[in-house]
Write a protein that holds these residues in place. Structure first.
Motif, PDB file in Angstrom:
ATOM      1  N   MET A   1      -5.750  -5.808   9.964  1.00 38.67           N
ATOM      2  CA  MET A   1      -4.550  -4.977   9.415  1.00 38.67           C
ATOM      3  C   MET A   1      -3.526  -5.856   9.927  1.00 38.67           C
ATOM      4  O   MET A   1      -3.130  -6.497  11.133  1.00 38.67           O
ATOM      5  CB  MET A   1      -4.245  -3.828  10.105  1.00 38.67           C
ATOM      6  N   ILE A   2      -2.506  -6.348   8.998  1.00 34.60           N
ATOM      7  CA  ILE A   2      -1.321  -7.250   9.518  1.00 34.60           C
ATOM      8  C   ILE A   2      -0.266  -6.548   9.896  1.00 34.60           C
ATOM      9  O   ILE A   2      -0.145  -5.394   9.889  1.00 34.60           O
ATOM     10  CB  ILE A   2      -0.850  -8.128   8.127  1.00 34.60           C
ATOM     11  N   GLY A   3       0.397  -7.328  10.923  1.00 37.62           N
ATOM     12  CA  GLY A   3       1.692  -6.683  11.622  1.00 37.62           C
ATOM     13  C   GLY A   3       2.781  -6.078  10.537  1.00 37.62           C
ATOM     14  O   GLY A   3       2.964  -6.445   9.347  1.00 37.62           O
ATOM     15  N   THR A   4       3.525  -5.194  11.229  1.00 40.36           N
ATOM     16  CA  THR A   4       4.516  -4.724  10.281  1.00 40.36           C
ATOM     17  C   THR A   4       5.405  -5.687   9.812  1.00 40.36           C
ATOM     18  O   THR A   4       5.897  -5.661   8.671  1.00 40.36           O
ATOM     19  CB  THR A   4       5.325  -3.667  11.277  1.00 40.36           C
ATOM     20  N   SER A   5       5.922  -6.816  10.894  1.00 40.52           N
ATOM     21  CA  SER A   5       6.949  -7.937  10.371  1.00 40.52           C
ATOM     22  C   SER A   5       6.421  -8.655   9.249  1.00 40.52           C
ATOM     23  O   SER A   5       6.990  -8.938   8.161  1.00 40.52           O
ATOM     24  CB  SER A   5       7.109  -8.663  11.459  1.00 40.52           C
ATOM     25  N   SER A   6       5.196  -8.993   9.155  1.00 40.97           N
ATOM     26  CA  SER A   6       4.280  -9.773   8.340  1.00 40.97           C
ATOM     27  C   SER A   6       4.263  -9.090   6.783  1.00 40.97           C
ATOM     28  O   SER A   6       4.630  -9.570   5.810  1.00 40.97           O
ATOM     29  CB  SER A   6       2.971 -10.175   8.583  1.00 40.97           C
ATOM     30  N   ARG A   7       4.078  -7.631   7.130  1.00 44.55           N
ATOM     31  CA  ARG A   7       3.874  -6.807   5.962  1.00 44.55           C
ATOM     32  C   ARG A   7       5.267  -6.716   5.241  1.00 44.55           C
ATOM     33  O   ARG A   7       5.444  -6.755   4.162  1.00 44.55           O
ATOM     34  CB  ARG A   7       3.278  -5.491   6.383  1.00 44.55           C
ATOM     35  N   LEU A   8       6.232  -6.611   5.991  1.00 43.92           N
ATOM     36  CA  LEU A   8       7.426  -6.455   5.497  1.00 43.92           C
ATOM     37  C   LEU A   8       7.954  -7.701   4.570  1.00 43.92           C
ATOM     38  O   LEU A   8       8.457  -7.709   3.513  1.00 43.92           O
ATOM     39  CB  LEU A   8       8.708  -6.140   6.329  1.00 43.92           C
ATOM     40  N   LEU A   9       7.620  -9.034   5.071  1.00 44.43           N
ATOM     41  CA  LEU A   9       7.689 -10.395   4.503  1.00 44.43           C
ATOM     42  C   LEU A   9       7.174 -10.502   3.289  1.00 44.43           C
ATOM     43  O   LEU A   9       7.400 -10.890   2.223  1.00 44.43           O
ATOM     44  CB  LEU A   9       7.567 -11.396   5.419  1.00 44.43           C
ATOM     45  N   ARG A  10       5.848  -9.871   3.116  1.00 41.13           N
ATOM     46  CA  ARG A  10       4.990  -9.965   2.127  1.00 41.13           C
ATOM     47  C   ARG A  10       5.511  -8.973   1.113  1.00 41.13           C
ATOM     48  O   ARG A  10       5.338  -9.138  -0.216  1.00 41.13           O
ATOM     49  CB  ARG A  10       3.522  -9.464   2.559  1.00 41.13           C
ATOM     50  N   ALA A  27       0.760  -0.904  -3.220  1.00 45.51           N
ATOM     51  CA  ALA A  27      -0.104  -0.467  -2.289  1.00 45.51           C
ATOM     52  C   ALA A  27      -1.325  -1.059  -2.486  1.00 45.51           C
ATOM     53  O   ALA A  27      -1.957  -1.582  -1.339  1.00 45.51           O
ATOM     54  CB  ALA A  27      -0.178   0.936  -2.338  1.00 45.51           C
ATOM     55  N   ARG A  28      -1.676  -1.427  -3.723  1.00 41.08           N
ATOM     56  CA  ARG A  28      -3.003  -1.932  -3.983  1.00 41.08           C
ATOM     57  C   ARG A  28      -2.731  -3.651  -3.775  1.00 41.08           C
ATOM     58  O   ARG A  28      -3.627  -4.169  -3.028  1.00 41.08           O
ATOM     59  CB  ARG A  28      -3.379  -2.175  -5.501  1.00 41.08           C
ATOM     60  N   ARG A  29      -1.547  -4.259  -4.006  1.00 39.60           N
ATOM     61  CA  ARG A  29      -1.459  -5.752  -3.637  1.00 39.60           C
ATOM     62  C   ARG A  29      -1.559  -5.908  -2.100  1.00 39.60           C
ATOM     63  O   ARG A  29      -1.982  -6.824  -1.617  1.00 39.60           O
ATOM     64  CB  ARG A  29      -0.389  -6.115  -4.206  1.00 39.60           C
ATOM     65  N   MET A  30      -0.879  -4.880  -1.378  1.00 36.72           N
ATOM     66  CA  MET A  30      -0.701  -5.196   0.057  1.00 36.72           C
ATOM     67  C   MET A  30      -2.040  -4.380   0.884  1.00 36.72           C
ATOM     68  O   MET A  30      -2.057  -4.527   1.938  1.00 36.72           O
ATOM     69  CB  MET A  30       0.623  -4.465   0.524  1.00 36.72           C
ATOM     70  N   GLU A  31      -2.737  -3.607   0.110  1.00 41.23           N
ATOM     71  CA  GLU A  31      -3.887  -3.226   0.804  1.00 41.23           C
ATOM     72  C   GLU A  31      -3.471  -2.031   1.847  1.00 41.23           C
ATOM     73  O   GLU A  31      -4.023  -2.044   2.963  1.00 41.23           O
ATOM     74  CB  GLU A  31      -4.945  -3.942   1.245  1.00 41.23           C
ATOM     75  N   VAL A  32      -2.617  -1.095   1.515  1.00 48.20           N
ATOM     76  CA  VAL A  32      -2.047  -0.199   2.457  1.00 48.20           C
ATOM     77  C   VAL A  32      -1.831   0.966   1.334  1.00 48.20           C
ATOM     78  O   VAL A  32      -2.448   1.147   0.282  1.00 48.20           O
ATOM     79  CB  VAL A  32      -0.665  -0.562   3.035  1.00 48.20           C
ATOM     80  N   ASP A  40       7.892   1.440   4.369  1.00 49.63           N
ATOM     81  CA  ASP A  40       8.206  -0.002   4.502  1.00 49.63           C
ATOM     82  C   ASP A  40       9.509  -0.347   3.737  1.00 49.63           C
ATOM     83  O   ASP A  40      10.465  -1.042   3.975  1.00 49.63           O
ATOM     84  CB  ASP A  40       7.044  -1.157   3.995  1.00 49.63           C
ATOM     85  N   ILE A  41       9.573   0.385   2.479  1.00 46.96           N
ATOM     86  CA  ILE A  41      10.799   0.389   1.585  1.00 46.96           C
ATOM     87  C   ILE A  41      12.070   0.864   2.531  1.00 46.96           C
ATOM     88  O   ILE A  41      13.082   0.250   2.632  1.00 46.96           O
ATOM     89  CB  ILE A  41      10.812   1.134   0.462  1.00 46.96           C
ATOM     90  N   ALA A  42      11.812   1.968   3.175  1.00 38.89           N
ATOM     91  CA  ALA A  42      12.885   2.617   4.040  1.00 38.89           C
ATOM     92  C   ALA A  42      13.384   1.537   5.134  1.00 38.89           C
ATOM     93  O   ALA A  42      14.484   1.647   5.359  1.00 38.89           O
ATOM     94  CB  ALA A  42      12.344   4.006   4.512  1.00 38.89           C
TER      95      ALA A  42
END
Length: 315
Positions: A1-10, A27-32, A40-42
């Protein structure tokens, strides 16, 4: 599971890559989960990023044009790499118009730390460049627009001039840009004809985005497609086994000049064209690599004659 910061950059990267995304696609591209995407949008909105959304089940998310970007921070090695790349682009025409590239290079060099500027000066003293092959002027803005359309899979209305100067307008689905060493080529599907084509980027007069995102099914290998297109007009072809690995063979015969396929770990089959037997044989001998001419026999015989002549001359 990637961290929140990395996920936001992605997530930022995905939102910037095409006009819009649904929550399910993200969700499919980020696997969440969809819920994580909405959360994350918020978070992005709280950080000041203008993410717009359409309500409803099939609504989507998109970045508002002109949204705030992440500040660019480079360390010494990254600064040097970017500066060298810009200088190479100015020398080769990689990014189109030399003036725009040189302007960016001069601005960047003024911001370099002294230690990086010293390294760059040392490289300037030893680098040499050959004369660039001529071609039509190519705007960096146009090149960037083509690249963006490829990334977003966005249909273009392409105004194009062929080799005879005849103009036409095509609806195309862009796939990839290929740089041959002296020219850029756009690989795209002609929407009206339903066929894949190559377009010289310096012959594109205008490329207008239509806003229509298209799905490109079974795209070709872009580099191989350009190579096959560029070598399809020769009156004579030879199939050669170079007794070197694929990467070395591709340096000796760049992809635009031949079509390659590996033949085990230490050999490569290359098909290349020429105007006649003698010139093609000369070219093969000048490669200076161990090789076997698979076909045709007349090229094999011509290469053998040259090899024997060279052996006698050096004996």
């Amino acid at each position: 599971m990637i961290g929140t910061s990395s996920r936001l950059l992605r997530l930022l990267s995905l939102l910037s890559s095409r006009p819009s995304w649904t929550a399910d696609e993200l969700a499919r591209r980020m696997e969440v989960t969809d819920r994580t995407v909405r959360r994350d949008i918020a978070r992005l909105r709280e950080l000041g990023y203008d993410v717009e959304s359409d309500p409803g089940r099939w609504g989507g998310y998109r970045m508002r044009p002109g949204h705030h970007q992440i500040p660019l921070v480079l360390d010494d090695e990254e600064s040097l790499a970017v500066t060298v790349a810009l200088r190479e682009a100015a020398q080769t025409g990689l990014l189109g118009d030399d003036q725009a590239v040189l302007s960016a290079l001069l601005k960047l060099r003024q911001l370099l730390p002294a230690r990086v500027a010293t390294q760059l000066g040392a490289m300037d003293d030893v680098f040499e460049h050959t004369t660039r092959a001529g071609g039509l002027p190519l705007s960096p803005g146009l090149l960037a627009g083509l690249a963006t359309a490829c990334r977003r899979s966005e249909r273009l209305r392409l105004s194009y001039r062929d080799a005879h100067g005849t103009g036409s307008t095509r609806m195309v689905d862009p796939h990839r840009l290929v740089f041959t060493g002296n020219r850029w080529y756009l690989v795209a599907r002609d929407a009206d004809r339903g066929a894949w084509r190559t377009f010289r980027a310096d012959r594109v007069v205008r490329a207008e985005p239509t806003g229509q995102v298209v799905r490109v099914d079974d795209p070709p290998d872009a580099a191989k497609f350009v190579a096959e297109t560029l070598t399809s007009g020769y009156p004579l072809y030879a199939v050669v086994r170079l007794h070197v690995p694929l990467d070395q063979a591709m340096r000796a015969v760049p992809p635009p000049q031949g079509v390659h396929r590996p033949d085990g770990p230490d050999a490569t089959i290359v098909e290349l064209g020429g105007t006649d037997v003698e010139s093609l044989a000369d070219r093969l001998v000048r490669l200076g690599l161990p090789l076997t001419v698979v076909s045709p026999a007349e090229v094999r015989d011509a290469v053998r004659r040259r090899a024997l002549a060279l052996a006698e001359h050096n004996s």
